[in-house]
Design a protein around this motif. Structure first.
Motif, PDB file in Angstrom:
ATOM      1  N   PRO A  24      24.510  -9.713  29.911  1.00  0.00           N
ATOM      2  CA  PRO A  24      23.192  -9.159  29.607  1.00  0.00           C
ATOM      3  C   PRO A  24      22.305 -10.209  28.948  1.00  0.00           C
ATOM      4  CG  PRO A  24      24.739  -8.481  27.915  1.00  0.00           C
ATOM      5  CD  PRO A  24      25.539  -9.216  28.975  1.00  0.00           C
ATOM      6  N   THR A  25      21.003 -10.059  29.114  1.00  0.00           N
ATOM      7  CA  THR A  25      20.030 -10.913  28.444  1.00  0.00           C
ATOM      8  C   THR A  25      19.205 -10.037  27.511  1.00  0.00           C
ATOM      9  OG1 THR A  25      18.206 -10.636  30.006  1.00  0.00           O
ATOM     10  CG2 THR A  25      19.923 -12.243  30.594  1.00  0.00           C
ATOM     11  N   PRO A  26      18.386 -10.621  26.653  1.00  0.00           N
ATOM     12  CA  PRO A  26      17.556  -9.795  25.768  1.00  0.00           C
ATOM     13  C   PRO A  26      16.616  -8.851  26.507  1.00  0.00           C
ATOM     14  CG  PRO A  26      17.708 -12.013  24.892  1.00  0.00           C
ATOM     15  CD  PRO A  26      18.354 -12.046  26.241  1.00  0.00           C
ATOM     16  N   THR A  27      16.378  -9.062  27.804  1.00  0.00           N
ATOM     17  CA  THR A  27      15.560  -8.109  28.566  1.00  0.00           C
ATOM     18  C   THR A  27      16.321  -6.830  28.861  1.00  0.00           C
ATOM     19  OG1 THR A  27      16.233  -9.044  30.703  1.00  0.00           O
ATOM     20  CG2 THR A  27      14.280  -9.992  29.648  1.00  0.00           C
ATOM     21  N   HIS A  28      17.630  -6.838  28.659  1.00  0.00           N
ATOM     22  CA  HIS A  28      18.451  -5.649  28.865  1.00  0.00           C
ATOM     23  C   HIS A  28      18.650  -4.945  27.520  1.00  0.00           C
ATOM     24  CE1 HIS A  28      19.938  -8.301  32.270  1.00  0.00           C
ATOM     25  NE2 HIS A  28      19.381  -7.275  32.882  1.00  0.00           N
ATOM     26  N   ASP A  29      18.144  -3.771  27.409  1.00  0.00           N
ATOM     27  CA  ASP A  29      18.251  -2.983  26.178  1.00  0.00           C
ATOM     28  C   ASP A  29      19.599  -2.270  26.172  1.00  0.00           C
ATOM     29  OD1 ASP A  29      17.999  -1.394  23.978  1.00  0.00           O
ATOM     30  OD2 ASP A  29      16.345  -0.172  24.760  1.00  0.00           O
ATOM     31  N   LEU A  30      20.492  -2.703  25.298  1.00  0.00           N
ATOM     32  CA  LEU A  30      21.823  -2.097  25.207  1.00  0.00           C
ATOM     33  C   LEU A  30      21.944  -1.158  24.014  1.00  0.00           C
ATOM     34  CD1 LEU A  30      24.168  -5.140  26.009  1.00  0.00           C
ATOM     35  CD2 LEU A  30      23.035  -3.556  27.596  1.00  0.00           C
ATOM     36  N   SER A  31      20.818  -0.710  23.474  1.00  0.00           N
ATOM     37  CA  SER A  31      20.857   0.078  22.236  1.00  0.00           C
ATOM     38  C   SER A  31      21.646   1.379  22.385  1.00  0.00           C
ATOM     39  CB  SER A  31      19.429   0.388  21.775  1.00  0.00           C
ATOM     40  OG  SER A  31      18.706   1.096  22.774  1.00  0.00           O
ATOM     41  N   ALA A  32      21.711   1.914  23.598  1.00  0.00           N
ATOM     42  CA  ALA A  32      22.451   3.156  23.803  1.00  0.00           C
ATOM     43  C   ALA A  32      23.941   2.922  24.049  1.00  0.00           C
ATOM     44  CB  ALA A  32      21.849   3.933  24.973  1.00  0.00           C
ATOM     45  N   MET A  33      24.334   1.674  24.162  1.00  0.00           N
ATOM     46  CA  MET A  33      25.742   1.349  24.399  1.00  0.00           C
ATOM     47  C   MET A  33      26.541   1.477  23.104  1.00  0.00           C
ATOM     48  SD  MET A  33      26.741   0.338  27.481  1.00  0.00           S
ATOM     49  CE  MET A  33      26.040  -0.149  29.057  1.00  0.00           C
ATOM     50  N   PRO A  34      27.804   1.891  23.194  1.00  0.00           N
ATOM     51  CA  PRO A  34      28.638   1.920  21.993  1.00  0.00           C
ATOM     52  C   PRO A  34      28.835   0.518  21.430  1.00  0.00           C
ATOM     53  CG  PRO A  34      29.964   2.273  23.974  1.00  0.00           C
ATOM     54  CD  PRO A  34      28.533   2.336  24.402  1.00  0.00           C
ATOM     55  N   ARG A  35      28.782   0.386  20.104  1.00  0.00           N
ATOM     56  CA  ARG A  35      28.866  -0.936  19.489  1.00  0.00           C
ATOM     57  C   ARG A  35      30.248  -1.565  19.612  1.00  0.00           C
ATOM     58  NH1 ARG A  35      24.381  -0.369  20.074  1.00  0.00           N
ATOM     59  NH2 ARG A  35      22.624  -1.012  18.774  1.00  0.00           N
ATOM     60  N   ASP A  36      31.262  -0.785  19.988  1.00  0.00           N
ATOM     61  CA  ASP A  36      32.578  -1.384  20.184  1.00  0.00           C
ATOM     62  C   ASP A  36      32.768  -1.897  21.608  1.00  0.00           C
ATOM     63  OD1 ASP A  36      32.592   1.148  21.241  1.00  0.00           O
ATOM     64  OD2 ASP A  36      34.527   1.739  20.411  1.00  0.00           O
ATOM     65  N   ALA A  37      31.728  -1.767  22.447  1.00  0.00           N
ATOM     66  CA  ALA A  37      31.771  -2.409  23.758  1.00  0.00           C
ATOM     67  C   ALA A  37      31.723  -3.926  23.564  1.00  0.00           C
ATOM     68  CB  ALA A  37      30.594  -1.953  24.614  1.00  0.00           C
ATOM     69  N   GLN A  38      32.532  -4.631  24.310  1.00  0.00           N
ATOM     70  CA  GLN A  38      32.515  -6.085  24.205  1.00  0.00           C
ATOM     71  C   GLN A  38      31.458  -6.657  25.136  1.00  0.00           C
ATOM     72  OE1 GLN A  38      35.692  -9.005  25.739  1.00  0.00           O
ATOM     73  NE2 GLN A  38      35.990  -9.038  23.534  1.00  0.00           N
ATOM     74  N   VAL A  39      30.597  -7.503  24.578  1.00  0.00           N
ATOM     75  CA  VAL A  39      29.548  -8.161  25.351  1.00  0.00           C
ATOM     76  C   VAL A  39      29.966  -9.602  25.609  1.00  0.00           C
ATOM     77  CG1 VAL A  39      27.153  -8.948  25.337  1.00  0.00           C
ATOM     78  CG2 VAL A  39      27.721  -6.680  24.441  1.00  0.00           C
TER      79      VAL A  39
END
Length: 321
Positions: A24-39
């Motif tokens: 993902p890049t900063p243009t992808h809003d991951l705010s709804a993703m669980p924080r324990d997802a590994q990026v």
């Protein structure tokens, strides 16, 4: 959330933990993703962006997962290797989200020849689709264990992966025999310039600064000398531990498809900040990029020492404080 991923989730796509989100890049809003997802993000500024949001971020995937989401990169070879790697690590779904300009239609066509595909959903000039992980189906998409070009190790997706960049070669030819004892290569890539800088007279410390972790890993193979230190860092914000005698650089001018002169301008300002009072900058750039104003604002003396119809090489000295 990515508009396509958001639409897919609202249309019935269900993701299971543990979840890995790749590229993902900063243009992808991951705010709804669980924080324990590994990026997984190997580009340091983007890595730091998601780390600041509380995600578990790594430059290289570490753990097995149930599902994986891949945001397509521009390089076809890298996209294919990411699909293959995701299949090795994920037991469930592989979700692919990409813009048309990043080749999502071509990739979708190729994947459909190998496995059943669900979706696809079209939105915002791109597509999202998903399929069940099948490592055997994509075994031939694995990145080569050793990719060597002109004697240097490179990797899919890194800048100038298929050969020495002609701008860097032009810059190398323009450099003097002696640059000083303390030198930095900003945006060093897989290390072409740094490997050649080791031949310069009087060199005692060479700082190799690169934001792409994959390229930096290649550089560690290509540049082997006790005078070298490797820094996975954004060259725009990196600070040298001591005033430098010289900075050498072929700065990038985009992080997406659109040219962004501000990126190269940030490199110039970083060079001036890290140089000692007597320090000098040697820089190559595409002919059309407007760097002259920034150079003259940050250095008392600036000259174009060589160039051609594509590139220009600058020598700047006496950094302004």
């Amino acid at each position: 959330m990515s508009p396509r991923l958001d639409l897919a989730l609202n249309s019935g796509l269900a993701l299971s933990q543990p979840l890995t989100v790749i590229g993902p890049t900063p243009t992808h809003d991951l705010s709804a993703m669980p924080r324990d997802a590994q990026v997984v993000q190997s580009f340091k500024p983007f890595h730091d962006h998601f780390e600041a949001q509380g995600f578990d971020v790594t430059p290289e995937a570490r753990h097995a997962c149930q599902d994986a989401v891949i945001f397509l990169p521009r390089a076809k070879s890298l996209a294919r290797s990411l699909v293959q790697q995701a299949c090795l690590r994920a037991e469930g779904l592989i979700v692919v989200d990409g813009a048309k300009t990043d080749g999502v239609d071509s990739l979708l066509k190729d994947i459909r020849k190998r496995v059943p595909v669900e979706g696809p959903i079209s939105k915002a000039h791109g597509k999202i689709f998903w399929f069940t992980s099948d490592p055997a189906a994509f075994a031939d998409w694995a990145a080569p264990k050793s990719q060597v070009v002109d004697g240097f190790k490179t990797a899919p997706g890194v800048f100038s992966a298929d050969g020495v960049d002609p701008a860097s070669a032009l810059l190398l030819d323009a450099l003097p025999a002696k640059l000083g004892a303390r030198v930095a290569d900003l945006g060093a890539g897989w290390g072409f310039l740094s490997a050649n800088l080791l031949q310069k007279q009087g060199l005692r410390s060479l700082y190799l600064v690169e934001a792409d972790h994959i390229a930096l890993t290649c550089a560690k193979t290509n540049v082997t000398d006790e005078t070298v230190s490797f820094h996975w860092a954004d060259a725009v914000t990196w600070r040298a531990p001591e005033g430098l005698d010289a900075v050498v650089m072929n700065p990038p001018f985009h992080t997406s498809r659109s040219a962004d002169p501000a990126l190269g301008q940030g490199f110039i300002q970083s060079a001036a900040r890290n140089l000692a009072k007597h320090g000098e900058l040697w820089m190559v750039a595409n002919r059309h990029l407007p760097y002259e104003t920034t150079l003259n604002d940050t250095f008392a003396r600036v000259e174009e020492v060589t160039g051609d119809n594509r590139f220009k090489v600058f020598h700047a000295s006496r950094p302004r404080r």
